[in-house]
Write a protein that holds these residues in place. Structure first.
Motif, PDB file in Angstrom:
ATOM      1  N   ILE A   1      43.836  50.902  50.002  1.00  0.00           N
ATOM      2  CA  ILE A   1      42.532  50.700  49.377  1.00  0.00           C
ATOM      3  C   ILE A   1      41.542  51.182  50.417  1.00  0.00           C
ATOM      4  O   ILE A   1      41.295  50.520  51.437  1.00  0.00           O
TER       5      ILE A   1
ATOM      6  N   ARG B   1      37.826  42.423  42.500  1.00  0.00           N
ATOM      7  CA  ARG B   1      38.656  42.434  43.710  1.00  0.00           C
ATOM      8  C   ARG B   1      40.122  42.194  43.356  1.00  0.00           C
ATOM      9  O   ARG B   1      41.015  42.897  43.834  1.00  0.00           O
ATOM     10  N   GLU B   2      40.358  41.196  42.534  1.00  0.00           N
ATOM     11  CA  GLU B   2      41.731  40.843  42.169  1.00  0.00           C
ATOM     12  C   GLU B   2      42.410  41.977  41.413  1.00  0.00           C
ATOM     13  O   GLU B   2      43.599  42.248  41.614  1.00  0.00           O
TER      14      GLU B   2
ATOM     15  N   LEU C   1      41.748  45.260  41.652  1.00  0.00           N
ATOM     16  CA  LEU C   1      42.011  46.385  42.547  1.00  0.00           C
ATOM     17  C   LEU C   1      43.212  46.100  43.457  1.00  0.00           C
ATOM     18  O   LEU C   1      44.028  46.992  43.708  1.00  0.00           O
ATOM     19  N   VAL C   2      43.308  44.881  43.943  1.00  0.00           N
ATOM     20  CA  VAL C   2      44.474  44.517  44.763  1.00  0.00           C
ATOM     21  C   VAL C   2      45.746  44.579  43.931  1.00  0.00           C
ATOM     22  O   VAL C   2      46.784  45.075  44.390  1.00  0.00           O
ATOM     23  N   ASP C   3      45.669  44.109  42.679  1.00  0.00           N
ATOM     24  CA  ASP C   3      46.830  44.138  41.784  1.00  0.00           C
ATOM     25  C   ASP C   3      47.257  45.570  41.495  1.00  0.00           C
ATOM     26  O   ASP C   3      48.458  45.872  41.433  1.00  0.00           O
TER      27      ASP C   3
ATOM     28  N   THR D   1      47.071  48.154  43.402  1.00  0.00           N
ATOM     29  CA  THR D   1      47.797  48.742  44.538  1.00  0.00           C
ATOM     30  C   THR D   1      49.137  48.059  44.765  1.00  0.00           C
ATOM     31  O   THR D   1      50.151  48.727  44.970  1.00  0.00           O
ATOM     32  N   LYS D   2      49.149  46.726  44.727  1.00  0.00           N
ATOM     33  CA  LYS D   2      50.384  46.007  45.050  1.00  0.00           C
ATOM     34  C   LYS D   2      51.422  46.076  43.931  1.00  0.00           C
ATOM     35  O   LYS D   2      52.611  46.256  44.188  1.00  0.00           O
TER      36      LYS D   2
ATOM     37  N   THR E   1      47.027  54.228  44.792  1.00  0.00           N
ATOM     38  CA  THR E   1      46.087  54.357  45.902  1.00  0.00           C
ATOM     39  C   THR E   1      44.669  54.318  45.345  1.00  0.00           C
ATOM     40  O   THR E   1      44.394  54.938  44.316  1.00  0.00           O
TER      41      THR E   1
ATOM     42  N   LYS F   1      36.907  42.371  51.953  1.00  0.00           N
ATOM     43  CA  LYS F   1      37.933  41.433  51.484  1.00  0.00           C
ATOM     44  C   LYS F   1      39.177  42.124  50.926  1.00  0.00           C
ATOM     45  O   LYS F   1      40.222  41.484  50.781  1.00  0.00           O
ATOM     46  N   ILE F   2      39.076  43.417  50.609  1.00  0.00           N
ATOM     47  CA  ILE F   2      40.215  44.088  49.975  1.00  0.00           C
ATOM     48  C   ILE F   2      40.659  45.377  50.657  1.00  0.00           C
ATOM     49  O   ILE F   2      41.817  45.773  50.507  1.00  0.00           O
TER      50      ILE F   2
ATOM     51  N   THR G   1      42.057  48.249  53.034  1.00  0.00           N
ATOM     52  CA  THR G   1      43.054  48.376  54.099  1.00  0.00           C
ATOM     53  C   THR G   1      42.663  49.456  55.097  1.00  0.00           C
ATOM     54  O   THR G   1      43.156  49.474  56.224  1.00  0.00           O
TER      55      THR G   1
END
Length: 299
Positions: free
Chosen positions: A31, A170-171, A173-175, A177-178, A183, A196-197, A199
């Motif tokens: 991210i 935020r949640e 965008l993290v989801d 990627t993970k 990307t 907060k998100i 990398t």
């Protein structure tokens, strides 16, 4: 392999360079927080990557292949400026039109998939014009996710959102990627949320890359400081300034920068006759790091 590799990229408008010799690397699965003031070249760079603009010079590669390669272009989703939806059509209808435009097989299944990702599976029949700003931004991301792209390019997707809207974004965008291995390249002025998100970070200024670093590198380079509160703030400030090089008065505290030894500050104040009401050790965040970096570049 990197998702994005940019070397010596340039783009000018009427003789003025918006992007000027830019170098940039975005690892697969990152991210990547793309940071810079207005007019620094962020949006122009994103539009160049998406093929909306033609560069004057330089090289752009996506997943190791030229950005013009049709196969790699199909792996890119983007939300730049606005969603481009029809206001009077439903969320589902807008997504269906985009899915058909992309030639997606089994569009209904794909629409259900992306609506679930952005947490809007219960809002498919809602007209776009009835959606809140946060919902509209999530619809835009859903449209960008059609076809399961490997790279998502987002221009200011959290600006203007309320606290809950930013949390949901935020949640999501993290989801992405993970869970889905996508990307994400994201630009934003809200650095506290980006911190907060993200990398990885790329800090751009006047069309040039100032610094690229990982979140861990940023944290290790971020300046430490000790904040102190006493009854006689001005007297305590004078005492601290004699012993330490960088003392600032910020809000209700005296902040002593680049000092990690709390005991030395306590000793200095006590010997100077100042009782301490409150003292704590801190580390500057992304916003403060960015401001400090830019001020040093100007010096």
């Amino acid at each position: 392999m990197n998702a994005i590799e940019i070397r010596n990229l340039s783009k000018s408008f009427r003789g003025m360079y918006a992007v000027n010799g830019l170098n940039m690397t975005v690892p697969v699965g990152a991210i990547y927080g793309f940071i810079g003031e207005n007019g620094s070249g962020k949006s122009t760079t994103e539009k160049l990557l998406c093929g909306h603009l033609v560069p004057d010079g330089g090289e752009m590669r996506l997943f190791g292949r030229p950005y013009t390669d049709a196969g790699v272009r199909a792996r890119v989703g983007a939300l730049i400026e606005n969603t481009g939806c029809f206001p009077s059509s439903s969320v589902y209808a807008n997504l269906k039109m985009q899915a058909l435009n992309l030639g997606i097989e089994k569009p209904d299944e794909e629409i259900a998939r992306v609506l679930k990702i952005v947490r809007m599976e219960d809002s498919a029949t809602l007209k776009f014009k009835k959606c809140s700003l946060g919902m509209k931004q999530r619809i835009g991301i859903a449209m960008a996710l059609l076809g399961d792209p490997a790279l998502l390019i987002l221009d200011e997707p959290i600006n203007g959102l309320d606290t809950d809207g930013m949390r949901i974004m935020r949640e999501i965008l993290v989801d992405i990627t993970k869970t889905y291995g996508c990307t994400v390249l994201i630009s934003s002025h809200i650095l506290g949320e980006l911190e907060k998100i993200a990398t990885h970070y790329g800090i751009i200024r006047q069309g040039r890359m100032v610094q690229e670093l990982t979140a861990k590198e940023m944290e290790s380079r971020a300046r430490v400081f000790v904040s102190v509160k006493t009854r006689d703030m001005q007297g305590a400030k004078a005492v601290l300034q004699k012993a330490f090089a960088n003392v600032r008065e910020e809000k209700e505290y005296l902040c002593v920068y680049d000092v990690n030894d709390v005991e030395s500050i306590v000793k200095t104040l006590i010997e100077g006759g100042h009782a301490i009401q409150e003292i704590k050790k801190n580390k500057i965040g992304l916003e403060e790091y960015y401001i400090d970096l830019m001020s040093r570049k100007e010096a």
